[in-house]
Design an enzyme around this catalytic site. Sequence first.
Site, PDB file in Angstrom:
ATOM      1  N   HIS A  16       0.882  -1.178   0.000  1.00  0.00           N
ATOM      2  CA  HIS A  16       0.000   0.000   0.000  1.00  0.00           C
ATOM      3  C   HIS A  16       0.912   1.218   0.000  1.00  0.00           C
ATOM      4  CE1 HIS A  16      -3.543  -2.450   1.251  1.00  0.00           C
ATOM      5  NE2 HIS A  16      -2.590  -3.221   1.759  1.00  0.00           N
ATOM      6  N   GLU A 197      -7.388 -12.444   5.907  1.00  0.00           N
ATOM      7  CA  GLU A 197      -6.298 -11.885   6.720  1.00  0.00           C
ATOM      8  C   GLU A 197      -6.693 -12.099   8.186  1.00  0.00           C
ATOM      9  OE1 GLU A 197      -5.775  -7.608   6.428  1.00  0.00           O
ATOM     10  OE2 GLU A 197      -3.830  -7.645   7.444  1.00  0.00           O
TER      11      GLU A 197
HETATM   12  N1  ADE Z   1      -4.673  -1.314   4.397  1.00  0.00           N
HETATM   13  C1  ADE Z   1      -3.346  -1.212   4.526  1.00  0.00           C
HETATM   14  N2  ADE Z   1      -2.841  -2.361   4.991  1.00  0.00           N
HETATM   15  C2  ADE Z   1      -3.878  -3.225   5.145  1.00  0.00           C
HETATM   16  C3  ADE Z   1      -4.002  -4.554   5.572  1.00  0.00           C
HETATM   17  N3  ADE Z   1      -2.955  -5.273   5.965  1.00  0.00           N
HETATM   18  N4  ADE Z   1      -5.234  -5.100   5.611  1.00  0.00           N
HETATM   19  C4  ADE Z   1      -6.285  -4.400   5.244  1.00  0.00           C
HETATM   20  N5  ADE Z   1      -6.235  -3.148   4.828  1.00  0.00           N
HETATM   21  C5  ADE Z   1      -5.036  -2.554   4.770  1.00  0.00           C
HETATM   22 ZN    ZN Z   2      -2.627  -5.134   2.557  1.00  0.00          ZN
END
Ligand code: ADE
Ligand code: ZN
Length: 335
Positions: A16, A197
């Site tokens: 990101h 995640e």
């Molecule tokens: N935005 C930036 N990093 C992130 C992550 N690991 N999971 C979800 N959104 C994000």
């Molecule tokens: Zn991410």
Amino acid sequence: MEAFIRGLPKAELHVHIEGTLEPEMMVEMARRNQVAVRFASVEDVRAAYEFTDLQSFLDIYYEGAGVLRTEQDFFDLTYAYLERAARDRVRRAEIFFDPQTHTERGVAFETVITGIHRALELGRDELGISSGLIMCFLRHLSAESAHETLEQALPFVELLLGVGLDSSEIGNPPEKFDAVFAQARRAGLLVVAHAGEEGPPQYVWAALDVLHARRIDHGVRSEDDADLLQRLSDEHIPLTMCPLSNIKLRVFPTMADHNLKRLLDRGLLVTINSDDPAYFGGYVADNYLAVTKALGLERADLVKLATNSFNAAFLRVEDRRAFLDELNRYVVAFE
Ligand code: ADE
Ligand code: ZN
């Protein structure tokens, strides 16, 4: 091993750009843009980077991004990432950005994308890094907001490779965004999505079946579902894993508990990436190194991971071939 890892040609597919904002740059941009931040110094910023889960990180990450205001800011941020990535021999970078984080503060979409795009062009010419830009929708915001964002993006569609989905996962399943992803696909954009995640395997199924994601970002919780693992394996669906992120956000208690090696050995198309390197204590090669130490990876695993990174990238056949040849020459020369 460290020298081998740093020199290994690789693609980075999950980073990101707002997550590459180093504290020094945050403090400098806050000063030059006269934006108030609650951190007085670089040390204060670093001290705030203690996270308990994804949300505790996101709160600080969105606050930090508040210093980004001008096209030059987005250019500087992106070019600094590319210079850092070049030192880890990143040959291809597919970079996420979160336009809503900026447009909600009154920064124009055009300002954001133009600054990033100019840096990517310079990175290609000066550093030889091939790149693509993936626009992420913030899943904690509404589907209407995602639609508005796609409308703002359409005049710049030629600058985009694809769309993704990020931010707070639990409680915001992929189905919430089915229509906007359908529209993005019709506009020719490729689809990826964060899933599994923190959220359950059902979110990975939905990312595949409802959004038609071509890659799953993270996906570590897919391990809880044997049928899902079989599907990911049968269809060669890449997982863009981010090991240091997972430890910082307590997805796994320690790196020794990470499932990357198990899923790699299970035949999944696993890749290693940095996610938000300024916040999680390392860039892409640091992630390779941390996993190598904790899970006892060998040279062959590392070559496999770098090969996967090019195979999972959205590349033309001839470009993929050229990168894989470069990787092969490196491995041969190192022996
Ligand atoms: N935005 C930036 N990093 C992130 C992550 N690991 N999971 C979800 N959104 C994000
Ligand atoms: Zn991410």
